[in-house]
Design a protein around this motif. Structure first.
Motif, mmCIF file in Angstrom:
data_model
loop_
_atom_site.group_PDB
_atom_site.id
_atom_site.type_symbol
_atom_site.label_atom_id
_atom_site.label_comp_id
_atom_site.label_asym_id
_atom_site.label_seq_id
_atom_site.Cartn_x
_atom_site.Cartn_y
_atom_site.Cartn_z
ATOM 1 N N GLY A 1 123.183 68.548 94.357
ATOM 2 C CA GLY A 1 123.837 68.204 93.105
ATOM 3 C C GLY A 1 125.281 67.762 93.234
ATOM 4 O O GLY A 1 125.887 67.328 92.249
ATOM 5 N N LYS A 2 125.856 67.849 94.430
ATOM 6 C CA LYS A 2 127.271 67.490 94.597
ATOM 7 C C LYS A 2 127.467 65.975 94.663
ATOM 8 O O LYS A 2 126.617 65.237 95.141
ATOM 9 C CB LYS A 2 127.844 68.140 95.856
ATOM 10 C CG LYS A 2 128.101 69.627 95.700
ATOM 11 C CD LYS A 2 128.834 70.195 96.900
ATOM 12 C CE LYS A 2 129.187 71.665 96.675
ATOM 13 N NZ LYS A 2 129.871 72.250 97.848
ATOM 14 N N ASP B 1 125.040 61.104 94.528
ATOM 15 C CA ASP B 1 124.718 62.513 94.320
ATOM 16 C C ASP B 1 123.658 62.978 95.315
ATOM 17 O O ASP B 1 122.685 62.253 95.567
ATOM 18 C CB ASP B 1 124.171 62.741 92.900
ATOM 19 C CG ASP B 1 125.180 62.385 91.823
ATOM 20 O OD1 ASP B 1 126.388 62.521 92.071
ATOM 21 O OD2 ASP B 1 124.750 61.959 90.731
ATOM 22 N N VAL C 1 120.460 64.761 96.033
ATOM 23 C CA VAL C 1 119.341 65.113 95.161
ATOM 24 C C VAL C 1 118.228 65.864 95.883
ATOM 25 O O VAL C 1 117.332 66.413 95.240
ATOM 26 C CB VAL C 1 118.756 63.850 94.487
ATOM 27 C CG1 VAL C 1 119.777 63.225 93.549
ATOM 28 C CG2 VAL C 1 118.282 62.833 95.525
#
Length: 329
Positions: free
Chosen positions: A77-78, A63, A65
């Motif tokens: 956040g992806k 992820d 961050v």
């Protein structure tokens, strides 16, 4: 954070606590969820090259961050996967002088966090888990370029993939089957051939059998394309098995150096032998799209915790795996 560090004194890998990297301008910070093992880093350990301290292993998913300056804010956040083929260059036929595989000199992904340039980050195909996505980068990219760019695979071709069970070989099998290719395999273990046939291969032989060349010729006659990640003494047999005007693509050397071969086999059969490794940014994107379009999933052999990294490498060194070996981080 915890990270796997190569100890130059004895070329072992140990787990240490090191600082979490701070993303620079144009970089994103990724919390790694899973990473994969590849023969690339196993050879680094076995051949004991003096690279310096680094965290090896290129394939990983996690992820985003944190973002460095000038990064696209939508990355935050992806769920992402990392392209380990860095600085390929402008040529489609070969990488440039600045090319490197993630792991040296840029730290790799056997760690809880990694900072990497935004351009090498891609969203995980939506149908894949972190562990499945970690199996993609090096093996999937190598297989995609070997098959399509270098191998010029045509629909319904008849192909041979040596050493089935490894990550590249299995991705090549899955990719080729979606092209309606008729795929045959070799392995040193009968159970791996059986599993490959269950996955869609048309046949296969154990290369430890004395007459494996004849066994394979009886099954398939000859091949339009052969993908080989082994080299070694058995390579000359491939020259007999490929059809006249056919192509052999080599991407590895798990069995050692090429033997002396009869050059008459090359020029009389008009054989093309091509080498390949990794791939370009465009090929990485195309590989991800191919996997997403066909909803392909890798075979996961086993999943280890980061602290079990030595056992994971031992399984690979002993050629026990059928599919990718994954570290959960």
């Amino acid at each position: 954070m915890k990270a796997a560090v190569l100890d130059q004194s004895d070329f072992s890998i140990r787990i240490e606590q090191i600082a979490i990297p701070v993303p620079k301008r144009g970089e994103v910070l990724i919390k790694i969820k899973a990473a994969s093992l590849n023969h690339h880093e196993l050879w680094t350990l076995k051949e004991k090259k003096q690279y310096g301290d680094f965290r090896i292993v290129p394939g990983a998913a996690g992820d985003v961050v944190e973002l460095g300056a000038d990064c696209d804010k939508t990355w935050l956040g992806k769920k992402v996967v990392i392209n380990p083929s860095r600085n390929w260059g402008s040529s489609k036929s070969v990488y440039g002088s600045d090319f490197e595989i993630l792991g040296y000199p840029h730290n790799g992904t056997f760690a809880e966090f990694v900072a990497i340039e935004e351009q090498y980050v891609y969203e995980i195909p939506s149908h894949l888990s972190y562990e499945e996505a970690a199996a993609l980068p090096l093996a999937g990219l190598t297989a995609y370029r070997a098959l399509f760019t270098k191998g010029e695979l045509n629909r319904k071709s008849k192909i041979l993939i040596t050493g089935i069970g490894g990550g590249v070989a299995l991705w090549a099998l899955f990719f080729a089957l979606k092209m309606d290719a008729k795929v045959y395999v070799t392995s040193g273990k009968d159970d791996k051939i059986k599993r490959a046939r269950q996955a869609g291969a048309s046949g296969g032989v154990n290369y430890k059998n004395e007459n494996w060349k004849n066994e394979l010729a009886d099954q398939a006659d000859n091949f339009d394309l052969i993908l080989d990640g082994a080299a070694g003494e058995g390579f000359e047999i491939l020259l007999h098995l490929v059809k006249s005007g056919g192509r052999i693509v080599n991407f590895g050397r798990t069995a050692g150096l090429f033997p002396a071969v009869n050059p008459k086999l090359l020029f009389s059969k008009q054989i093309t032998i091509v080498g390949t490794t990794m791939g370009s940014d465009d090929e990485f994107r195309s590989m991800l799209y191919y996997i997403l379009y066909h909803k392909l999933r890798p075979l996961i052999d086993s999943v280890y915790e980061l602290d079990q990294i030595q056992a994971a490498f031992k399984r690979m060194e002993d050629s026990e795996q059928f599919g990718k070996i994954i570290l959960r981080i």
